[in-house]
Design an enzyme around this catalytic site. Structure first.
Site, short mmCIF file in Angstrom:
data_model
loop_
_atom_site.label_atom_id
_atom_site.label_comp_id
_atom_site.label_asym_id
_atom_site.label_seq_id
_atom_site.Cartn_x
_atom_site.Cartn_y
_atom_site.Cartn_z
N ARG A 49 0.84 -1.21 0.00
CA ARG A 49 0.00 0.00 0.00
C ARG A 49 0.87 1.25 0.00
NH1 ARG A 49 -1.91 2.16 4.42
NH2 ARG A 49 -2.27 0.19 5.49
N LYS A 99 -9.11 4.40 -19.05
CA LYS A 99 -9.50 4.77 -20.40
C LYS A 99 -8.31 4.59 -21.37
CE LYS A 99 -13.14 5.46 -18.14
NZ LYS A 99 -13.30 6.58 -17.24
N ASP A 103 -8.06 17.31 -15.13
CA ASP A 103 -8.40 15.94 -15.49
C ASP A 103 -8.13 15.77 -16.98
OD1 ASP A 103 -9.68 13.57 -16.24
OD2 ASP A 103 -11.14 13.72 -14.63
N TYR A 113 -17.18 14.86 -14.99
CA TYR A 113 -17.70 13.49 -14.95
C TYR A 113 -18.68 13.38 -13.77
CZ TYR A 113 -17.67 8.51 -13.89
OH TYR A 113 -18.04 7.22 -13.59
N1 LCS Z 1 -12.53 11.54 -14.85
C1 LCS Z 1 -13.15 11.42 -16.03
C2 LCS Z 1 -13.06 12.53 -17.03
C3 LCS Z 1 -13.87 10.27 -16.32
O1 LCS Z 1 -14.47 10.19 -17.51
C4 LCS Z 1 -13.96 9.23 -15.35
C5 LCS Z 1 -14.75 7.99 -15.61
C6 LCS Z 1 -13.29 9.41 -14.13
C7 LCS Z 1 -12.58 10.57 -13.91
C8 LCS Z 1 -13.32 8.35 -13.06
O2 LCS Z 1 -12.49 7.30 -13.41
P1 LCS Z 1 -12.68 5.77 -12.92
O3 LCS Z 1 -12.77 5.81 -11.43
O4 LCS Z 1 -13.95 5.27 -13.53
O5 LCS Z 1 -11.45 5.11 -13.41
N2 LCS Z 1 -15.58 8.11 -16.71
C9 LCS Z 1 -16.45 7.24 -17.13
C10 LCS Z 1 -17.27 7.46 -18.27
O6 LCS Z 1 -17.34 8.49 -18.90
N3 LCS Z 1 -17.96 6.37 -18.51
O7 LCS Z 1 -17.75 5.41 -17.56
C11 LCS Z 1 -16.77 5.89 -16.63
#
Ligand code: LCS
Length: 392
Positions: free
Chosen positions: A57, A207, A182, A110
């Site tokens: 961790r 992504k 972001d 998001y």
């Molecule tokens: N920031 C952005 C711009 C995102 O699109 C997402 C997830 C996150 C943070 C959070 O990331 P995660 O914890 O899911 O790795 N976006 C998503 C979307 O547009 N569709 O499904 C998840």
């Protein structure tokens, strides 16, 4: 030695086979803890007197290789890996703020980032305001004496509006307020916020950084000082860390980041051309569109337009859903940045938890659809879109 190019760093950054018995692929250190030679060494490791791993961790060699590679790609002094994008976002925001502080946020984010802002406002009285940040004056108007952080998504999920990062970075510097960006929609290949003067970059590595739809992960990158503070507080003590195997998957995914991002952009440019003129479509939001209101900003800070296109279909929610249901190749799913082309309906999916009035302010209507253009042959994708649009 001269500085390596981006593509070379995606493959070699943070790893040397010489240090690992010549293994071309990085080893997965699948261990929870690390043994000490004696009790005194354990004491030295904990006090920081001696470098070395303690407990996964707090740090793990495979995860550390990924962190070093990402730091190189974002031109950051240091990076930290997390178990999800939201773990990264929350660790950063909780590290920068305390009760009574204020956050200025871009006009859209998001859905779960929106949820987190609401949560920390209700529980810890860390307030926020949204600002379109269309100009320096507009951003300045949103800043208060207690503003502790400026948080920006660009392009904004899912409206594809952009924010001028150089302008925001300048305001942040003048006011002494850290700027967090972001960078999920761009990946480090298309945009480098730190180079533009911003302070922290965050990614949902789920992504484009992964690229293969098989991992949930997050990244934060920035100065050694800020990253070390996060590592020793909100990362260590809240504990949303990445597993060694998932770090390995990301190291593998990163090797093709540049070729993938170029192909995503090529495909999206071709599909956008097809969509601009389609009679069933009212609007196409794509940074590569010369008619896009932020086209100038796109050219200034993004290498290519990327793989995301949002469209406003002529009609209501039912028409949007009917269109999606007619697609045969393109799959209905949230997430983005994968080899497969994915389509989703933000009002009822990624941003369903955002109240209707807030969605309206963000520009998310019931007829808005987001397309994450994959790596398939663009002609097959066009044919699929053409067929489904023809059916409604
Ligand atoms: N920031 C952005 C711009 C995102 O699109 C997402 C997830 C996150 C943070 C959070 O990331 P995660 O914890 O899911 O790795 N976006 C998503 C979307 O547009 N569709 O499904 C998840």
């Amino acid at each position: 030695m001269h500085k390596k190019h981006f593509e070379t760093m995606t493959i070699h950054g943070g790893y040397s086979s010489n240090e690992h018995k010549g293994s071309l692929a990085p080893p997965i250190f699948q261990t929870s803890t690390f043994t000490f030679e004696n009790a005194e060494q354990g004491e030295r490791r904990f006090s920081g007197e001696e470098d070395g791993f303690i407990y996964s961790r707090l740090g793990n060699p495979t995860v550390s290789m990924l962190e070093q590679r990402i730091a190189q790609l974002e031109q950051a002094e240091a990076a930290l890996a997390f178990g999800s994008g939201m773990a990264a976002v929350s660790a950063i925001l909780l590290s920068l703020t305390k009760t009574g502080d204020h956050i200025v946020c871009s006009q859209g984010v998001y859905g779960c980032t929106f949820g987190l802002l609401k949560l920390i406002q209700e529980k810890y009285k860390i307030t926020h305001d949204f600002s379109p940040m269309r100009s320096r004056e507009e951003l300045l108007r949103a800043i208060r004496p207690e503003t502790a952080c400026i948080y920006v998504e660009t392009p904004i999920n899912p409206t594809m509006q952009l924010v001028d990062l150089e302008m925001v970075a300048k305001v942040g510097k003048e006011k002494g307020i850290p700027v967090v960006v972001d960078n999920t929609f761009c990946s480090p290949y298309l945009q480098n916020p730190l180079v533009l003067g911003c302070d922290i970059v965050v990614h949902s590595a789920t992504k484009y950084i992964s690229g293969h739809g098989d991992v949930i992960a997050g990244i934060a990158a920035g100065s050694k000082e800020i990253m070390s503070k996060i590592a020793q507080t909100t990362q260590k003590d809240i504990g949303g860390v990445l597993s060694p195997f998932d770090a390995w998957l990301l190291l593998r995914g990163l090797k093709t980041l540049a070729v993938r991002m170029d192909r995503h952009s090529d495909n999206a440019e071709k599909l956008a051309e097809f969509l601009y003129d389609h009679k069933k479509i009212a609007q196409v939001y794509f940074p590569g569109n010369p008619e896009h209101s932020d086209y100038k900003i796109a050219n200034k800070q993004m290498r290519r337009p990327g793989g995301l296109i949002s469209i406003e279909i002529k009609g209501d929610k039912k028409a949007a859903q009917a269109f999606m249901n007619e697609l045969k190749l393109i799959q209905i799913a949230v997430s983005l940045g994968d080899a497969e082309t994915l389509i989703q309906h933000p009002a009822t999916m990624t941003h369903a938890s955002v109240p209707f009035e807030d969605r309206k302010k963000m520009g998310i209507s019931d007829s808005l659809i987001r397309l994450s253009v994959g790596l398939e042959a663009w002609e097959d994708l066009r044919n699929d879109l053409k067929y489904a649009l023809g059916k409604i």
